[in-house]
Design an enzyme around this catalytic site. Structure first.
Site, PDB file in Angstrom:
ATOM      1  N   SER A 192      40.907  33.295  36.044  1.00  0.00           N
ATOM      2  CA  SER A 192      40.249  34.350  35.253  1.00  0.00           C
ATOM      3  C   SER A 192      38.945  33.858  34.634  1.00  0.00           C
ATOM      4  CB  SER A 192      41.196  34.832  34.139  1.00  0.00           C
ATOM      5  OG  SER A 192      41.651  33.736  33.372  1.00  0.00           O
TER       6      SER A 192
ATOM      7  N   ASN B 105      49.676  31.603  25.301  1.00  0.00           N
ATOM      8  CA  ASN B 105      50.056  33.005  25.059  1.00  0.00           C
ATOM      9  C   ASN B 105      49.574  33.509  23.703  1.00  0.00           C
ATOM     10  OD1 ASN B 105      51.254  32.630  27.477  1.00  0.00           O
ATOM     11  ND2 ASN B 105      53.366  32.788  26.752  1.00  0.00           N
TER      12      ASN B 105
ATOM     13  N   HIS C 240      30.171  79.433  25.371  1.00  0.00           N
ATOM     14  CA  HIS C 240      30.237  79.645  26.840  1.00  0.00           C
ATOM     15  C   HIS C 240      28.869  79.402  27.497  1.00  0.00           C
ATOM     16  CE1 HIS C 240      34.020  81.876  25.957  1.00  0.00           C
ATOM     17  NE2 HIS C 240      33.309  82.275  24.912  1.00  0.00           N
TER      18      HIS C 240
ATOM     19  N   SER D  71      10.701  60.748  40.612  1.00  0.00           N
ATOM     20  CA  SER D  71      11.395  60.925  41.878  1.00  0.00           C
ATOM     21  C   SER D  71      10.573  60.233  42.958  1.00  0.00           C
ATOM     22  CB  SER D  71      11.523  62.416  42.179  1.00  0.00           C
ATOM     23  OG  SER D  71      11.631  62.616  43.569  1.00  0.00           O
TER      24      SER D  71
ATOM     25  N   LYS E 147       8.553  65.614  39.451  1.00  0.00           N
ATOM     26  CA  LYS E 147       9.816  65.423  38.740  1.00  0.00           C
ATOM     27  C   LYS E 147       9.735  64.390  37.629  1.00  0.00           C
ATOM     28  CE  LYS E 147      13.617  66.617  39.798  1.00  0.00           C
ATOM     29  NZ  LYS E 147      14.475  66.301  40.953  1.00  0.00           N
TER      30      LYS E 147
ATOM     31  N   GLU F 114      21.780  61.189  32.021  1.00  0.00           N
ATOM     32  CA  GLU F 114      22.759  61.393  33.104  1.00  0.00           C
ATOM     33  C   GLU F 114      23.727  60.218  33.193  1.00  0.00           C
ATOM     34  OE1 GLU F 114      20.922  63.608  36.775  1.00  0.00           O
ATOM     35  OE2 GLU F 114      19.437  62.286  35.915  1.00  0.00           O
TER      36      GLU F 114
ATOM     37  N   TYR G  29      55.077  37.764  26.857  1.00  0.00           N
ATOM     38  CA  TYR G  29      53.854  37.674  27.651  1.00  0.00           C
ATOM     39  C   TYR G  29      54.159  37.751  29.143  1.00  0.00           C
ATOM     40  CZ  TYR G  29      49.625  35.925  29.814  1.00  0.00           C
ATOM     41  OH  TYR G  29      48.522  35.807  30.604  1.00  0.00           O
TER      42      TYR G  29
ATOM     43  N   GLN H 115      46.647  39.665  31.908  1.00  0.00           N
ATOM     44  CA  GLN H 115      45.300  39.164  32.186  1.00  0.00           C
ATOM     45  C   GLN H 115      44.388  40.286  32.708  1.00  0.00           C
ATOM     46  OE1 GLN H 115      44.752  35.093  33.659  1.00  0.00           O
ATOM     47  NE2 GLN H 115      44.131  35.998  35.583  1.00  0.00           N
TER      48      GLN H 115
ATOM     49  N   LYS I  99      41.362  42.350  30.742  1.00  0.00           N
ATOM     50  CA  LYS I  99      40.034  41.891  30.331  1.00  0.00           C
ATOM     51  C   LYS I  99      38.872  42.603  30.997  1.00  0.00           C
ATOM     52  CE  LYS I  99      42.039  37.907  28.708  1.00  0.00           C
ATOM     53  NZ  LYS I  99      43.333  38.523  29.163  1.00  0.00           N
TER      54      LYS I  99
HETATM   55  N1  ARG Z   1      44.282  33.949  31.268  1.00  0.00           N
HETATM   56  C1  ARG Z   1      45.493  34.334  30.613  1.00  0.00           C
HETATM   57  C2  ARG Z   1      45.394  35.809  30.164  1.00  0.00           C
HETATM   58  O1  ARG Z   1      44.338  36.311  30.160  1.00  0.00           O
HETATM   59  C3  ARG Z   1      45.699  33.457  29.442  1.00  0.00           C
HETATM   60  C4  ARG Z   1      47.102  33.213  29.044  1.00  0.00           C
HETATM   61  C5  ARG Z   1      47.831  32.449  30.075  1.00  0.00           C
HETATM   62  N2  ARG Z   1      49.145  32.138  29.672  1.00  0.00           N
HETATM   63  C6  ARG Z   1      50.049  31.674  30.537  1.00  0.00           C
HETATM   64  N3  ARG Z   1      51.200  31.393  30.087  1.00  0.00           N
HETATM   65  N4  ARG Z   1      49.741  31.549  31.789  1.00  0.00           N
HETATM   66  O2  ARG Z   1      46.361  36.464  29.868  1.00  0.00           O
END
Ligand code: ARG
Length: 472
Positions: free
Chosen positions: A33, A120, A166, A287, A293, A300, A327, A332, A335
């Site tokens: 990530s 976590n 309307h 345009s 234009k 928009e 968790y 993940q 995000k």
């Molecule tokens: N990259 C993980 C997330 O966004 C972080 C936490 C990871 N925890 C684990 N036990 N693998 O959720």
């Protein structure tokens, strides 16, 4: 971004002594990530610093180790800030990237940082700090937009335009009154965000993996350092909770809907058919084929981005639906939609602020549109009710006939001769012409919150107090 990882590079500190086989490339790729969670680096380091301070205060680690860790975290901050930090895909996420660098800098002492903590509670903390930070930014950005709307409303408090229902001309209003409607909407958006902020301000740090820790940590202390009201009361909940992401995104979605309505109005108002509003060259684009234009692309796109902002809430709600405590790596997936929605909402607010600050109302076109429609018909019906005590429904019917005659004659209501009006109803006399005047109609709508300029000016004064904290 697609990335490839060799099996050897994917061996990381997490797999340590436990794992024999190297990770499959696709599993490593789906797991990593760092490309998107690297933007949590400030929050991650702030959380680690608070944790270290607490570990030292509780004598869980020595003062000397605490000092070394804190100093190295400070150096890592500077490295990331200056762009010299080398983020590695093989290290999964922001937490492990920073921890790995810490180890490079101070050796095994780095390993003491994670005492009584898990990724976590770390990620729950990072997300909370990040969201709390952006909520504060969005609040001040919305306040700025409100301030600009209020200034423009003040300037146009007496500018007459047709009000619509309307999208049909309904009754005369002022442009200032119309702009002030958005000030109220954005005010509610701000209170929704403030409400979510209040509720989320509990510290997940110290929940550890899910069950708390055997170390004598002080969660009150880390809460105070990180500006939380209190530690989250249940460790399972603390690492499972992403309500704060959902709540803020739901509020962001509603705000985006509000901005999209203003954007669409601006688009309609700038058409040559309406010409109520002029946007300068700096707010429009050309345009590639039609030289005449001037396109309101900014407005928009404010409207267009509503989809991705609203869908972020849905994505995260679907991820969380049915997830067993506590968790899970599914989380993940909060995000990217979250960052995307927040970034785009902020862009929409900034763009709307620029447009509102610079737009010019075409007061002449607005006035003409008022005269071209029969927007004082309700005033005439109200007058009949007052004069003859007839039920409003009867007056509505009679004035409907008046409008039909005016339509046939292609003239305004005030242009109809009195004898014609009297043929429709004997109660009409020369006083109706005063009633049919646009200004009289406008000034007469002086009920609280109404469009009479005197009321709009009151609204403006009140709004400055309520939303901007200004006394006048
Ligand atoms: N990259 C993980 C997330 O966004 C972080 C936490 C990871 N925890 C684990 N036990 N693998 O959720």
């Amino acid at each position: 971004m697609m990335l490839s990882m060799t099996k050897t590079a994917a061996i990381d500190s997490m797999r340590g002594g436990r794992f024999v086989d190297v990770i499959e490339d696709a599993v490593a790729r789906i797991n990593t990530s760092i490309d998107f969670d690297r933007r949590l680096w400030r929050e991650d380091i702030a959380g680690s610093k608070a944790h270290v301070e607490m570990l030292v205060a509780q004598r869980i680690i020595t003062k000397e180790d605490g000092y070394v860790i804190e100093r190295a975290l400070g150096e890592i901050w500077s490295e990331i800030d200056s762009g010299t930090f080398n983020f590695l895909h093989s290290l999964e996420d922001i937490h492990l990237n920073i921890e790995h660098r810490l180890h490079e800098k101070i050796g095994d002492t780095a390993g003491r940082l994670h005492t009584g903590r898990s990724r976590n509670d770390q990620i729950a903390l990072d997300m909370k700090l990040w969201i709390r930070g952006v909520v504060d930014l969005i609040d001040s950005e919305l306040k700025e937009l409100q301030a600009v709307l209020i200034e423009r409303a003040d300037q146009y408090a007496e500018t007459i335009m047709p009000g619509f229902t309307h999208l049909q001309p309904a009754q005369p209003i002022t442009f200032g009154h119309h702009l002030m409607a958005y000030v109220e909407m954005l005010g509610r958006d701000r209170t929704r965000l403030a409400d979510a902020r209040r509720r989320m301000n509990e510290n997940p740090l110290g929940a550890a993996a899910l069950a708390g820790t055997q170390f004598p940590i002080d969660r009150q202390m880390t809460s105070a350092i990180l500006g939380f009201d209190r530690p989250a009361a249940n460790s399972l909940d603390a690492v499972s909770d992403r309500d704060f992401v959902m709540e803020v995104l739901a509020s962001a979605g509603i705000c985006a809907v509000h901005l999209s309505r203003l954007a669409e109005e601006l688009i309609i108002w700038t058409t040559s058919q309406f010409s109520f509003v002029h946007l300068s060259d700096s707010l429009t684009t050309g345009s590639s084929i039609m030289p005449q234009k001037k396109n309101p692309d900014g407005a928009e796109l404010v409207k267009g981005k509503t989809g991705r902002i609203l869908s972020a809430f849905t994505i995260i709600a679907i991820v969380l639906k049915g997830m067993p405590l506590s968790y899970g790596k599914d989380m993940q997936e909060d995000k990217e939609p979250c960052f995307d929605a927040i970034d785009n909402l902020r862009l929409c607010i900034a763009c709307t602020t620029s447009i509102v600050r610079n737009l010019q109302a075409n007061q002449e076109a607005m006035r003409k549109a008022v005269f071209a429609s029969f927007v004082t018909a309700t005033d005439l019906a109200d007058w009949l009710v007052r004069e003859t005590k007839m039920p409003f429904r009867n007056a509505h019917y009679i004035v409907g006939q008046v409008v039909r005659v005016a339509e046939e004659k292609c003239c305004g209501l005030a242009d109809l001769p009195l004898d014609l009006l009297r043929k429709i109803h004997h109660a009409f006399d020369e006083r109706v012409y005063k009633i049919l005047s646009i200004d009289a109609s406008l000034n007469a709508r002086s009920s609280y919150g109404g469009t009479a300029p005197v009321r709009v000016r009151e609204q403006i004064i009140e709004a400055r107090k309520r939303f901007l904290g200004r006394s006048c």
